[in-house]
Design an enzyme around this catalytic site. Structure first.
Site, PDB file in Angstrom:
ATOM      1  N   HIS A 156      34.956 111.008  73.123  1.00  0.00           N
ATOM      2  CA  HIS A 156      35.716 112.016  71.961  1.00  0.00           C
ATOM      3  C   HIS A 156      34.865 113.203  71.806  1.00  0.00           C
ATOM      4  CE1 HIS A 156      35.730 112.315  67.226  1.00  0.00           C
ATOM      5  NE2 HIS A 156      36.658 113.121  67.918  1.00  0.00           N
ATOM      6  N   ASN A 173      33.596 110.382  62.427  1.00  0.00           N
ATOM      7  CA  ASN A 173      34.757 110.328  61.550  1.00  0.00           C
ATOM      8  C   ASN A 173      34.834 109.294  60.380  1.00  0.00           C
ATOM      9  OD1 ASN A 173      35.830 112.977  62.528  1.00  0.00           O
ATOM     10  ND2 ASN A 173      37.218 111.699  64.090  1.00  0.00           N
TER      11      ASN A 173
END
Length: 714
Positions: free
Chosen positions: A449, A499
């Site tokens: 990511h 996140n």
């Protein structure tokens, strides 16, 4: 003449060599044991017949400076211990400077901190062409305390020394020569460094060089009038206020220290220097920044251990050539790795190449890259519409739209095309274990990511799925480290680490606004007050409100008890009006270009009018309430991530949040901040917000630590 574990003294004709060559370490670190040996070396040299001294390293670098871990232990021992320690070091360094003989230091490779201050003890300094010299203490919230604050302005001049001291930047050999830190730059492939140093010492003994004048200059007051001193310091104070701000006090303390010591002789100036060090330690910022440094070192050590013996990735495929895919292709090719960039249409490829070209063009414009190097990087990116170019790739990164069905289809296709490749998804929220269901070899699949913008963000999360093999993780981490980025390995869950912790923060902001909070005030409290690079509203606009809304949807499904979509969903309302933030010029703010073309946020009457219809008027909240309401949900979610094993340690979590979200480093990291705040106080603070729902529910792991009198950091 002397052989220790860190230092050796050797005869070289009529001269002596002080050689820094730590036997047990790969780098020369000025540990306490090394300083004790250095003191013994001085006695050996003083009692010898040597008429001059060469100070050099026996390694490929001069010295990495002092032991940061020892600094931290010293901070915790209190003011008196700090002052006494500095006085001890000053005594050792002074004894070298006071030797009644000319001295030449040869600086090779890297010289930092206390190593630079060691070189300052010599009257003459030579640097090799590869030398990089820095006094990075300001980045640790302190100042060069081993005589650097006193000697550097007297050697280089005040204005130039302030640039070195207050920025902590690396300076190459030629810059050091221009700035009068070194007296010559030598290429060791062309000249004998020791012979050159000997020549200087011989000239000193012959009276050609006045080495005693240089020695005296370092020990005398600065040769500046009161007016010149005030002018230099006032200009520097303006720059420091603009760049460092109130949260980083060390540069200001530096300037105050120099001002007090400017008219003093060496020993009095060193006493003032010690007071400055104590003042830095007293702020608490030094301990926080040292904690960040130690956590960063721990992460790097883990990466090095994990990838030991791993072969470098040679060829990478990037699927999906949008802004994100183009950014991944650029950073990969820029590090010398061949890239196959594949998309389903030519317009997508054009967008990806345009992104890479734009980033490279900026490097050329700023003089950081030559046009030929730009061409080389672009030539390493092979655009294609076909899968066959992917067959020989070591690693393939899927970066298509954040839709699980689309991703699963693409991943299954990639596995057939390149069965020997490691496959990774650049998803920001979707669970890797779920996407792996589409694959026959889930052990060769993981998440990689990247954060946006790819070229700027130093963090990359490497996500281990339920069936991901250790070999796959090793290769993924190796690839990320090849890019010069920081990989943090996390276990699979919705949103992963960053996140997952950021979403409750956005929920808290949404609730504050719905309860009547003033958006600019919230942003100011969290940026100017707490220290985030930007407030939550501005951050949401930069990320993209549509992206944030999607993240909230995913987390609603994964954690419905805590992160269910709010009844008054301000973020979604803006998205429904096609106001996505910066990308659409409208979000919580209007984003309008100024005269210079720079996009600036301004109040948006349209957004404010819409938000007014979603709540019953406005309400004032004090700064402490805003801070607690914003931060508690993020902190609580981070604790859950640690206790669930999503992240392996507080140190890794702290580095991830600093590098991935901009969490203010002067607060030491999220877990460090909680320790400093006090875990029991966190529980008490949460009690006043229990009516706001599950977002403020105290995790069991926090309660257990409070009951057991534990902290996150030992």
């Amino acid at each position: 003449m002397y052989v220790g574990q860190y230092f050796q003294v050797a005869e070289r004709g009529q001269f002596a060599e002080l050689i820094f060559d730590a036997k047990a370490d790969s780098v020369n670190t000025l540990r306490n044991d090394a300083l004790i040996e250095l003191s013994e070396c001085v006695e050996t040299i003083r009692s010898s017949s040597a008429r001059g001294l060469i100070i050099r390293s026996g390694k490929k670098l001069f010295s990495a400076g002092a032991d940061v871990k020892a600094f931290r232990e010293l901070f915790h021992d209190g003011e008196e211990a700090v002052s006494e320690y500095m006085q001890w070091v000053h005594g050792i360094y002074n004894s070298i400077e006071d030797l009644s003989m000319p001295k030449v230091a040869i600086i090779n490779g890297v010289a930092a901190g206390g190593g630079v201050e060691l070189a300052l003890l010599a009257e003459y300094r030579l640097a090799t062409t590869d030398a990089k010299i820095s006094l990075p203490e300001v980045k640790l919230g302190i100042m060069p305390g081993w005589g650097g604050m006193t000697r550097l302005p007297r050697v280089m001049g005040l204005d130039t020394s302030l640039q070195w001291l207050t920025t902590g930047k690396n300076f190459r050999a030629n810059d050091a020569l221009t700035h009068h830190f070194v007296d010559g730059v030598l290429d060791p492939r062309q000249v004998d460094l020791l012979e050159e140093a000997e020549a200087i010492l011989t000239a000193c003994l012959a009276g050609d060089f006045d080495w005693r004048a240089r020695q005296k200059e370092k020990q005398s007051p600065l040769k500046l009038s009161d007016y010149e001193l005030a002018m230099s310091l006032n200009v520097a104070r303006g720059m420091v206020a603009k760049v460092a701000g109130k949260h980083y006090p060390a540069p200001t303390i530096m300037l105050n220290t120099i001002e007090k010591a400017a008219k003093c002789h060496r020993d009095e100036a060193l006493a003032i220097e010690r007071q400055g060090i104590v003042a830095c330690v007293d702020t608490g910022v030094a301990d926080a920044l040292v904690s960040v440094s130690l956590s960063d070192m721990a992460v790097k050590a883990k990466t090095k251990s994990l990838t030991k013996g791993a072969e470098p990735i040679q060829e990478v495929g990037v699927i999906g050539a949008g802004i994100m895919g183009g950014g991944i292709a650029y950073v990969t090719a820029d590090k010398g790795v061949d890239v196959v960039m594949k998309d389903i249409n030519k317009s997508g490829l054009a967008l990806g190449l345009a992104e890479a070209n734009k980033l490279l063009a900026k490097q050329v414009e700023k003089g950081r890259k030559k046009p030929a190097a730009m061409g080389d990087t672009l030539n390493r990116i092979q655009p294609t519409l076909h899968n066959n170019a992917l067959e020989t790739n070591d690693l393939i990164i899927e970066a298509v739209v954040e839709n699980p069905k689309v991703k699963e289809k693409v991943l299954a296709e990639l596995e057939q095309v390149a069965p020997n490749a490691i496959i990774a998804s650049n998803t920001s929220t979707l669970m890797i274990s779920g996407l792996a269901h589409a694959l026959k070899q889930p052990e060769k699949f993981c998440g990689i990511h990247f954060f946006n913008p790819v070229h700027r963000m130093p963090l990359v999360e490497v996500i281990r799925g339920e069936q991901t093999s250790d070999e796959t993780i090793t290769k993924a981490v190796k690839y990320v480290s090849q890019l010069g980025k920081t990989p943090i390995v996390v276990n699979d869950c919705a949103g992963f680490l960053v996140n997952r912790c950021l979403t409750p923060y956005f929920h808290a902001f949404n609730q504050l606004v719905a309860d009547g909070g003033d958006i600019p005030t919230i942003d100011k409290v969290m940026s100017k007050g707490f220290g985030w690079p930007m407030g939550p509203a501005y951050l949401l606009d930069v990320i993209g409100l549509d992206t944030a809304a999607h993240c909230i949807d995913v987390m609603d499904e994964a954690f419905p008890s805590r992160m269910s979509k709010p009844e008054v969903n301000v973020i979604q309302q803006l998205v429904d009006h096609k106001w996505f933030g910066q990308k659409s010029s409208q979000g919580f703010y209007a984003h309008i270009a100024d005269r210079r073309g720079r996009i600036k946020p301004q109040a948006s009457p349209e957004s404010n009018n819409l938000i007014a219809t979603l709540r019953d008027g406005t309400k004032e909240f004090d700064a402490d309430t805003i801070t607690l309401r914003m931060m508690l949900p993020m902190m609580f979610e981070a604790i859950r991530c640690l206790d669930e094993g999503v992240v392996a340690s507080p140190a890794e979590a702290d580095i991830a949040m600093i590098y991935g979200t901009g969490f203010p480093p002067f607060r030491g990291g999220l877990f460090y901040y909680m320790d400093q705040f006090g875990l029991e106080k966190l529980v008490q603070a949460a009690a006043q917000f229990k009516d706001l729902g599950a977002l403020y529910e105290v995790p069991q792991g926090l309660l257990d630590r409070v009951n057991n009198n534990q902290k996150f950091y030992a």
